[in-house]
Scaffold this active site. Sequence first.
Site, short mmCIF file in Angstrom:
data_model
loop_
_atom_site.label_atom_id
_atom_site.label_comp_id
_atom_site.label_asym_id
_atom_site.label_seq_id
_atom_site.Cartn_x
_atom_site.Cartn_y
_atom_site.Cartn_z
N LYS A 53 -44.25 -86.23 60.14
CA LYS A 53 -44.25 -85.53 61.44
C LYS A 53 -45.38 -84.50 61.49
CE LYS A 53 -39.33 -86.30 62.09
NZ LYS A 53 -37.97 -85.82 61.91
N GLN A 97 -34.73 -80.59 60.28
CA GLN A 97 -34.62 -81.93 59.70
C GLN A 97 -33.17 -82.17 59.25
OE1 GLN A 97 -37.01 -84.35 59.63
NE2 GLN A 97 -35.45 -85.70 58.79
N ASP A 120 -36.22 -82.10 69.70
CA ASP A 120 -35.48 -83.28 69.22
C ASP A 120 -34.48 -83.75 70.28
OD1 ASP A 120 -36.06 -84.61 66.91
OD2 ASP A 120 -34.94 -83.26 65.59
#
Length: 294
Positions: A53, A97, A120
Site C-alpha cells: 500500500k 491494518q 477503507d
Amino acid sequence: MTAKLIDGKHIAQVIRDKWKLRVDELIKKGIRPGLGVIIVGSDPASLVYVGNKTKACESVGISSKQYDLPVTITEEELLAKIDELNNDPAINGILVQLPLPKHIDVNNVLAKISVEKDVDGFHLYNMGALVTGKMIFPPCTPYGIKCLLDYTNIDVEGKNAVVIGSSNIVGKPMALMLLSMNATVSICNIYTYYLTQYTSLADILIVATGVPGLIKKEMVKPGAVVIDVGINRLPDGRLVGDVDYEGVKEVASYITPVPGGVGPMTITMLLVNTIMAAERSNKLAKPYIDFDMA
Ligand code: NAD
C-alpha cells in the site's frame, strides 16, 4: 465459449494514471495527499500488505506514513493514536491494518476513525451511506469490482447478480452497490442450503469466500460474468481464487484471474479514496461519489 479476461492489473493502472493527474493538480496548489497507516504487531502477511500500500501511494504522489505499534498496545493507547491522526492536517486518510490482536475490539477502532478520513470505508457512517444508495468512501474491494464492471462496459441493470460471501468488507457492501446499480441481488453464504440453485441463475457472479475452487463449471450459467475475489495459497505455493478458473472460463463470458484481477483494484481504490479525501478537505470535491462515476 471461452471467456474474455478482465485484466485488473491493466484497469488498475489506467485508474491510477487518471488519479495521478489529480494529485499533480493538488500538488500545484501546495496540497500533498497523506495516508497514515497503523499496523499493530508484526504479522508477516500484514507487513507485506502495508508495504504494497505504501509503495502504491508513492507511485501516484501520495505521501504515506507508517506507524508500527507493538502487539502489547492497549485499546486505549491505539484509540489515542487514531485521535492524533484524526487531528493531523497532513493526514487525509487513516488505515488501520486488520486483523488486530484479540484484546482490541475492532469495532471501537473503526468507529474512532474520523468519517472524513475513513478511506477503507469501514466506519458505520460509510457503510450506512451504501444502504441509502450513496457512496462516500466506498470499501475498496467492492468499489474496485464496481470499477472493473464499469471499465469493461458490463451492464448490470436488470441483471441477476449473485454474491457468494456476506462479510462486512466484501460481500455485504458489494451486494448494496449492485442493488444501487439496479441489479436484482442475491447474497449467499456458508449457510446457503443449495448454492447451485443461486449460482446457476447468475448473470453476474461475484465470489468472495476464501474456499479454493468452490465454484465449478457446472454451477455457472453460460455467458455469465464471473468475478473471483478469493485469494488462497495452496500447499504447493500456488495462489488461486475461489473459482475453478480453467473450467469456468469455458462457460463464462468474462472472468477475472487470480492473481491480477480484483487484487490490484483494491489497492487502487484506496489511493482513489485518499486523493478524494484530500480534495474534499480542501473543498475541491463533492462529499459523495455518484454511482455512475468510475
Ligand atoms: P470472510 O471469511 O470474512 O467471509 C467469507 C464469507 O464466505 C462468509 O460470508 C462465509 O459464510 C462465506 N463462505 C465460506 N465458505 C462458503 C461456502 N462453502 N459456500 C458459500 N459461502 C461460503 O472473508 P472475506 O474477508 O470476505 O474474504 C473472502 C475472500 O476474499 C478471501 O479469500 C480473502 O483473502 C479474499 N479477499 C480478497 C481481496 C482482494 O483484494 N482480492 C480483498 C478482501 C478479501
